[in-house]
Design an enzyme around this catalytic site. Structure first.
Site, short mmCIF file in Angstrom:
data_model
loop_
_atom_site.label_atom_id
_atom_site.label_comp_id
_atom_site.label_asym_id
_atom_site.label_seq_id
_atom_site.Cartn_x
_atom_site.Cartn_y
_atom_site.Cartn_z
N ASP A 8 4.77 -2.68 12.41
CA ASP A 8 3.31 -2.47 12.49
C ASP A 8 2.82 -2.40 13.94
OD1 ASP A 8 3.87 -5.15 12.89
OD2 ASP A 8 2.20 -5.90 11.71
N ARG B 160 0.84 -1.21 0.00
CA ARG B 160 0.00 0.00 0.00
C ARG B 160 0.86 1.25 0.00
NH1 ARG B 160 -4.06 0.89 4.58
NH2 ARG B 160 -2.31 0.21 5.86
N SER C 231 7.09 -4.85 7.74
CA SER C 231 6.68 -5.82 8.77
C SER C 231 7.47 -7.12 8.70
CB SER C 231 5.18 -6.11 8.66
OG SER C 231 4.48 -4.91 8.83
#
Length: 900
Positions: A640, A522, A586
């Protein structure tokens, strides 16, 4: 003229459908806790929760009290794959002094007969389980207990009503134990109707209805527990003994009762009671025929108007006469013979008319019985939410067995009233004896199963003392990870993130965020406003990462990422702006500063070459330079978990802990710099990414790991690593459940001992199924559907066990997670040096958000283990996107403050 007399006995299909609807309403009334006291159809719970599954075996005794004879039975059930059983019985008379004497004498007589039977069969010196068929209405609170509500039939024994009949039998048997050396264990009290269903259920596993049509009439069926408000619990099913003979005692059938029904009732032993039974059962049909013939004779329609003594004598015409007169070929000659014996000297026309009366009376009985049975079948179908249902009805009783046309009529009418049910009618053989033994056999099987299931699941039930131990060990591991001399060997790595503050509300500006952590990538533009109109606006675009890029070279991967960023900047019209950027990456990284992160190792299917051991921020900068289209200010590389804490910290300044409870499991928290020996400086705080999933990799929690945990670990991509995560995170819980289900199936406790191909497949049991199966709103029927989707053909009992296994595994995960979190909040309390700590934990992850019980159990555990901490849990919104932008904004703010 004859037809005019019989007009009200003829019932159309519309009338029968109306009776069916009335009976359905009475069933609902009988099942309700508040409405049951006034219900006529008592819907008595039998505490028989399971039908035979074919694995029952052993020797059983049964005694049967309720008919004109007392019977003792020995039943051998063979586990030979053919579901065969052998019944040996002995009949004893029930003299009037026993059936109308006192309770002590009755049960003494039963014990005497049983003792005699055991001696005859050479069964003394053996301890055998016994099922007690007691064919009178009883209120049961468990399978081996029943309080007599009222005597029926010809029994009127004093001092038994409102007492537990099983206790009375046990007392009588106890006396015999010493004197006659018999040892019997009464395991079940069974109604004869339930016995009929269980006998047929042994031969046909679709059988879930029992029906008696003889001197009395009754029906039972398997009802969903969630509908039985008289009994605690809503899991599974239980057999309900309807006691439908009393249907209409409140006047619900008055419009269908004829003058003959009323006259018969008034002359009975129990006027106003059992009105439905008096319209159906063989005990009363002969008498009904006599009353009709008497009136017709008085009016000159029969026997030239001559009323004989036989017609005036109650009980002179019996059901056996009615059956004989209705026989197909010899019916008329039988009729003439029977009437002549009764001194009624009939003409040919008289014989035809009498035969017609018998037909109409028995036909009405079959019609009414069919209507009530159709109501039960419809309820079963609706409970199962099926458009069409196949089922079996087990039947016993003299009327059904001996009347020449009754069975055929009943079948025909039932099929007409419920065309959506394919019904098989199965005749029971010695239902009350064999059935009582089957109930006892099932009860013994379930008790044995229960013990073995409990033993299998016991290691998952962690007592508070063990959880305190886990908390203390986690606390010790946190300290090892923070200390310079022990950090290298610590399993909980306590990685510094170089995030040194949480949002204070003054952050503002436009920020880019990148989120790489799976097969999708993203890019986000985040606009943060401060002041009174404080807000965060986000715009994002999702890009796929093809497998060949995930597993290609590092250069190709980062070029692809930069290509996606370029597309997004163009799409948003901001290609010329040099915006600050936060990169949520992550994967395990070792950071040397907020904008430097060295990849320790790929996970989640990524295998891009030349990346491990490299600084991912440098690789991103290099890719941007290669493209040479735009420039970005890469401020922070972010985990995250930290993003989750920062997102919640923006809403609540008290949030200093971030928790991920999803596919993976991790925690971060704000630690005092003075405690972080691996980073220079003692002032202020820094967020520590604990990477607590590796807790236990040094063997410190091996004593609570089960054999199933070891199997899951050995079959994973990283054996011996992330042991705590493998007990607490969504990625592994479904696999733990699968391993337990395989073991229970091997033990013969599930799926009839058959391990299906799908159950052998690793990963088939996804954690989302745990969430669905454990949902409070989900009926067992839906659990069965989920299992069917997985190729697991389950019974109702299987579904209960699967739901229990899922519950035990997810509860342990939440409790262990809670123990770890309690160690963190206690550390925070001690850091602050306060008696009582108030703190907020920001949480993200599908397990916490979607599982019906995980979040509650986690919160309860933290409260139990850290009673001096008031912990608020706050759901995070987009920790990896919004959180990355907020970390960038805070880093910028702190940088600017530093410069000033």
């Amino acid at each position: 003229q004859v037809d005019r007399y019989l007009y009200h006995l003829r019932l159309s299909d519309d009338v029968l459908l109306d009776v069916m609807a009335r009976f359905q309403a009475e069933m609902v009334k009988g099942l309700g806790r508040d409405t049951n006291p006034t219900a006529t159809v008592k819907m008595l719970p039998s505490f028989v929760r399971s039908l035979p599954d074919g694995s029952e075996k052993g020797d059983f005794l049964a005694v049967d009290l309720g008919g004109s004879q007392f019977r003792a039975h020995q039943v051998k059930v063979f586990d030979d794959g053919k579901q065969s059983s052998q019944l040996e019985s002995k009949f004893y008379p029930t003299p009037k002094e026993v059936t109308q004497g006192n309770g002590a004498e009755l049960f003494e007589y039963v014990a005497d007969c049983l003792s005699d039977f055991m001696e005859t069969k050479n069964l003394k010196h053996k301890k055998l389980p016994l099922g007690f068929t007691f064919s009178f209405p009883c209120k049961q609170t468990k399978l081996e207990e029943g309080v007599l509500l009222a005597w029926t039939k010809h029994f009127r024994v004093r001092g038994v009503q409102d007492t537990d009949v099983v206790s009375s039998l046990r007392k009588a048997l106890q006396k015999h134990k010493a004197s006659f050396d018999i040892d019997v264990d009464v395991l079940a009290l069974v109604n004869d109707t339930v016995g009929t269903m269980m006998t047929c259920g042994y031969d046909d596993q679709r059988c879930e209805v029992g029906l008696i049509i003889g001197t009395g009439t009754n029906a039972c069926y398997m009802e969903e527990m969630r509908h039985i408000s008289l009994v605690e619990g809503d899991e599974g099913r239980m057999c309900i003994n309807t006691e439908w003979g009393a249907f209409g005692d409140d006047g619900a059938l008055d419009d269908l009762r004829t003058e003959f029904d009323r006259e018969l009732d008034l002359g009975s032993l129990n006027p106003g009671k059992q009105l439905f039974e008096k319209m159906i059962s063989s005990l009363y049909l002969g008498e009904l025929v006599r009353l009709i013939l008497l009136k017709m004779t008085k009016q000159g329609l029969l026997f030239n108007g001559k009323v004989s003594t036989a017609l005036l004598t109650k009980g002179k015409i019996e059901m056996k006469h009615v059956s004989a007169m209705e026989k197909y070929k010899e019916g008329l000659s039988n009729t003439k013979e029977i009437l002549t014996e009764l001194n009624l000297f009939p003409s040919e026309e008289d014989c035809v008319a009498v035969q017609h009366v018998c037909t109409i009376v028995s036909f009405r009985s079959a019609n009414l019985c069919a209507a009530a049975l159709a109501a039960i079948l419809t309820r079963l179908r609706e409970n199962k939410k099926l458009l069409r249902m196949r089922t079996t009805v087990g039947i016993d009783g003299g009327l059904y067995k001996t009347h020449p046309k009754y069975a055929k009529r009943l079948h025909k009418v039932v099929r007409r009233l419920v065309p959506t049910c394919d019904v098989r009618f199965l005749l029971s053989e010695s239902g009350s004896g064999r059935g009582a033994a089957m109930v006892t056999a099932v009860a013994r099987r379930l008790a044995t199963q229960r013990r073995r299931i409990d033993a299998t699941l016991a290691p998952f039930l962690l007592p508070l003392a063990i959880l305190r131990e886990v908390k203390d060990k986690m606390r010790a591991e946190l300290e090892y990870g923070l200390k310079r001399e022990t950090q290298a060997d610590a399993t909980v790595k306590m990685l510094p993130t170089y995030v040194c503050g949480t949002p204070d509300g003054t952050e503002k500006g436009k920020f880019l965020a990148l989120d790489l952590g799976g097969t999708n990538f993203r890019v986000l533009l985040v606009k943060i406003k401060s002041g009174r109109r404080r807000s965060v606006q986000m715009y994002n675009k999702i890009f796929a990462i093809p497998l060949e890029i995930m597993q290609g070279t590092g250069e190709e991967l980062f070029d692809h990422i930069v290509q996606c960023i370029a597309d997004f900047l163009e799409y948003m019209g901001i290609k010329g702006a040099r915006l600050p950027l936060g990169f949520t990456f992550s994967f395990p990284c070792r950071q040397a500063s907020i904008d430097k992160g060295t990849l320790v190792g790929w996970t989640k299917g990524f295998k891009a070459t030349d990346c491990e051991g490299e600084d991912v921020v440098d690789m991103l900068r290099e890719a941007i330079r290669r493209r040479n289209e735009f420039d970005l200010d890469i401020v922070a590389v972010v985990n995250d978990t930290v993003g989750t804490m920062m997102t919640c910290g923006y809403e609540d300044p008290n949030c200093e802990i971030g928790l991920i409870a999803g596919t993976g499991s991790n925690v971060c928290y704000m630690e005092d710099m003075k405690n972080i020996e691996i980073v220079e400086g003692n002032e202020g705080k820094m967020c520590i990414n604990t990477e607590w999933g590796a807790f236990g990799d040094n063997g410190c929690i091996d004593h609570i790991r089960t054999k199933y945990d070891r199997e899951v670990d050995e079959g994973s991509l990283n054996p011996g690593k992330q042991r705590y995560e493998k007990m607490t995170s969504g990625m592994y819980l479904g696999e733990i459940v699968r391993q337990i289900l395989i073991d229970l199936t091997k033990q013969g406790l599930l799926f009839r001992g058959h391990i299906s191909e799908s159950l052998r497949k690793r990963g088939i049991f996804e954690t989302k199924f745990l969430s669905q199966i454990e949902s409070d709103r989900l009926a067992l029927l839906q659990v069965r559907r989920i299992l069917q989707q997985l190729g697991l053909d389950s019974t109702c009992d299987d579904s209960i066990i699967v739901k229990e296994v899922c519950g035990v595994v997810s509860r342990r995960a939440a409790r262990l997670c809670g123990a770890g979190l309690a160690a963190i909040v206690e550390k925070k309390r001690e850091n602050r040096g306060v008696e009582r700590l108030q703190i907020t934990v920001g949480v993200d992850g599908t397990l916490y958000k979607l599982h019906p019980h995980f979040s509650r159990v986690l919160r309860e555990t933290v409260k139990e283990l850290a009673p001096q901490c008031d912990v608020t849990f706050m759901l995070s919104e987009d920790g990896s996107g919004k959180g990355a932008a907020l970390i960038t904004a805070v880093a910028k703010r702190l940088h600017n403050v530093g410069q000033k």
